[in-house]
Design a protein around this motif. Structure first.
Motif, short mmCIF file in Angstrom:
data_model
loop_
_atom_site.label_atom_id
_atom_site.label_comp_id
_atom_site.label_asym_id
_atom_site.label_seq_id
_atom_site.Cartn_x
_atom_site.Cartn_y
_atom_site.Cartn_z
N LEU A 53 6.05 -28.61 -80.93
CA LEU A 53 5.63 -28.08 -79.63
C LEU A 53 5.65 -26.56 -79.62
N GLN A 54 6.61 -25.99 -80.33
CA GLN A 54 6.82 -24.54 -80.30
C GLN A 54 7.04 -24.08 -81.74
N PRO A 55 5.98 -23.58 -82.40
CA PRO A 55 6.07 -23.29 -83.83
C PRO A 55 7.17 -22.31 -84.20
N PHE A 56 7.61 -21.47 -83.25
CA PHE A 56 8.60 -20.45 -83.56
C PHE A 56 10.02 -20.90 -83.16
N GLY A 57 10.14 -22.17 -82.71
CA GLY A 57 11.46 -22.71 -82.43
C GLY A 57 12.16 -22.09 -81.23
N GLN A 58 11.37 -21.74 -80.22
CA GLN A 58 11.94 -21.09 -79.04
C GLN A 58 11.74 -21.97 -77.80
N ILE A 59 12.32 -21.54 -76.71
CA ILE A 59 11.99 -22.12 -75.40
C ILE A 59 11.29 -21.04 -74.60
N PRO A 60 10.53 -21.36 -73.56
CA PRO A 60 10.23 -22.70 -73.07
C PRO A 60 8.97 -23.26 -73.72
N THR A 61 8.75 -24.54 -73.50
CA THR A 61 7.45 -25.17 -73.74
C THR A 61 6.99 -25.77 -72.42
N TYR A 62 5.76 -26.22 -72.41
CA TYR A 62 5.16 -26.77 -71.19
C TYR A 62 4.35 -28.00 -71.61
N GLU A 63 4.67 -29.14 -71.03
CA GLU A 63 3.91 -30.35 -71.33
C GLU A 63 3.39 -30.95 -70.02
N GLU A 64 2.14 -31.35 -70.09
CA GLU A 64 1.49 -31.93 -68.89
C GLU A 64 0.42 -32.87 -69.43
N GLY A 65 0.69 -34.17 -69.38
CA GLY A 65 -0.26 -35.12 -69.95
C GLY A 65 -0.45 -34.84 -71.43
N ASP A 66 -1.71 -34.66 -71.84
CA ASP A 66 -2.03 -34.42 -73.25
C ASP A 66 -1.82 -32.97 -73.68
N LEU A 67 -1.55 -32.11 -72.73
CA LEU A 67 -1.46 -30.68 -73.05
C LEU A 67 -0.03 -30.27 -73.38
N ALA A 68 0.13 -29.60 -74.50
CA ALA A 68 1.41 -28.99 -74.85
C ALA A 68 1.16 -27.51 -75.13
N LEU A 69 1.90 -26.66 -74.44
CA LEU A 69 1.72 -25.21 -74.59
C LEU A 69 3.03 -24.53 -74.91
N PHE A 70 2.90 -23.36 -75.54
CA PHE A 70 4.06 -22.48 -75.72
C PHE A 70 3.61 -21.07 -75.36
N GLU A 71 4.52 -20.11 -75.42
CA GLU A 71 4.31 -18.72 -75.02
C GLU A 71 4.26 -18.62 -73.49
N THR A 72 5.24 -17.93 -72.94
CA THR A 72 5.31 -17.84 -71.47
C THR A 72 4.06 -17.20 -70.87
N GLY A 73 3.48 -16.23 -71.57
CA GLY A 73 2.26 -15.61 -71.03
C GLY A 73 1.17 -16.65 -70.87
N ALA A 74 1.00 -17.48 -71.88
CA ALA A 74 -0.05 -18.50 -71.85
C ALA A 74 0.26 -19.58 -70.82
N VAL B 139 10.47 -9.98 -89.57
CA VAL B 139 9.04 -10.23 -89.79
C VAL B 139 8.86 -11.56 -90.54
N HIS B 140 9.68 -11.75 -91.59
CA HIS B 140 9.56 -12.97 -92.38
C HIS B 140 9.78 -14.23 -91.54
N ALA B 141 10.72 -14.17 -90.61
CA ALA B 141 10.98 -15.34 -89.78
C ALA B 141 9.72 -15.75 -89.01
N ARG B 142 9.01 -14.75 -88.50
CA ARG B 142 7.77 -15.04 -87.76
C ARG B 142 6.69 -15.54 -88.70
N LEU B 143 6.57 -14.87 -89.85
CA LEU B 143 5.52 -15.26 -90.79
C LEU B 143 5.75 -16.67 -91.33
N GLU B 144 7.01 -17.00 -91.55
CA GLU B 144 7.32 -18.33 -92.07
C GLU B 144 6.90 -19.40 -91.07
N ALA B 145 7.22 -19.19 -89.81
CA ALA B 145 6.84 -20.16 -88.78
C ALA B 145 5.32 -20.25 -88.66
N LEU B 146 4.68 -19.11 -88.72
CA LEU B 146 3.22 -19.09 -88.62
C LEU B 146 2.58 -19.80 -89.81
#
Lengths: 214, 214
Positions: A53-74, B139-146
């Motif tokens: 859900l969150q490729p960088f292993g952070q919170i938060p995520t957002y799930e709504e039906g089929d949609l899963a999002l990360f990044e608070t800006g998005a 930087v590596h932590a981000r690149l690894e996740a990406l």
């Protein structure tokens, strides 16, 4: 469809609303959408189920039906695009409000995070004291530009928008420092935002997570 | 309506396409929109006329009729919203592409900029060598996740999008370092993007500004 977000099971900020789920909670409160919260331990944030859900292993995520999002800006932008209350109707004003969203996250926040990180990662290093004026001056340069643009305005560009929401969450990271003191209109700007009923509801909800564990 | 962007009259990167106008030029080339460029000296960027367009005194800006925008993320998103070619039609896929735009600018770029800034602001300080491994590891932590998320994919989420466009411009900041070498799929990802005709046109246009002055 149920909206589910993730948040820290045990937030490092002890319920001060500095964790990034606060942004999403606040946005959902502004537009009047209910949501559920799945709390995660630090270990769970690094497990494959969350990384999916969150490729960088952070919170938060957002799930709504089929949609899963990360990044608070998005996430905030998605909420603002789906529901009235966080972006102006006029197309140009809307684009400008979105510019403030990016300004909060890409221009104002990075030097604030860098300064914070220096405190916890290098606070005990011999060079820390000598580096701090430089880190402070990078923050001040952004705050000065922001303060000048805000001027006597209530919000950054007309009515309260998702741009103000993100900017205030970024500025709040400085609330326990003296960096805001040199820019007289910024604490009142933060206070106006914190007085919004949606802000209060979001703050109380995240604080309750801390209070239950304490 | 004519689109006018601003760019450095004399880019510190000597035409390597690292200045942020490259992002906007590339986006406009991807969607086939012509544009004009107003070049600015460093002094002009700090004058009131430019601060009115860009509160932080940076480039680029974007003007189109009554609309004036700043922040490359917002400008690219505006272009992508107005013209086909940078965001998927499907609403969920579109939201995910926008998440990658924010990830590029708010999660991947900040530690890269911090590391770069350490080089030019503190390269001569006694602590610089001791701090570099820490900056590299962020930087590596981000690149690894990406890298893990990209996997064997051509782009981050389906077809090429504005998320890839911004991510590649962020990763290109590392092109002269060895930080990309530990993540085998990232240089090919950058190369795929750089091979796009729109990228080439944008790169050549910004390089011509440097070449004319040299």
């Amino acid at each position: 469809m149920t909206i589910t977000i993730t948040a820290f099971e045990s937030s490092p900020d002890r319920g001060r609303g500095q964790a990034r789920d606060m942004r999403v909670r606040w946005a959902l409160e502004e537009v009047g959408q209910p949501y559920e919260v799945r709390l995660l331990s630090f270990a769970a944030m690094k497990e494959p189920a969350h990384i999916a859900l969150q490729p960088f292993g952070q919170i938060p995520t957002y799930e709504e039906g089929d949609l899963a999002l990360f990044e608070t800006g998005a996430i905030v932008l998605h909420i603002a695009g789906r529901h009235a209350g966080l972006l102006p109707e006029d197309a140009n004003a809307r684009a400008r409000a979105i510019a403030w969203m990016f300004a909060a996250l890409n221009t104002v926040e990075p030097p604030i995070v860098e300064r914070e990180a220096a405190g916890y990662a290098e606070g005990d290093k011999p060079w820390h004291r000598e580096r701090m004026p430089m880190l402070d001056s990078r923050v001040h340069a952004r705050l000065e530009a922001l303060s000048r643009r805000l001027g006597a305005g209530e919000w950054l560009d007309g009515a309260f928008s998702a741009g103000d929401l993100l900017m205030v969450t970024v500025l709040r990271r400085l609330e326990r420092t003296d960096l805001l003191d040199a820019h007289a209109n910024l604490r009142p700007y933060i206070a106006r935002a914190e007085a919004r009923p949606a802000y209060r509801r979001a703050f109380d909800a995240q604080h309750a997570v801390f209070a239950r564990r304490a």
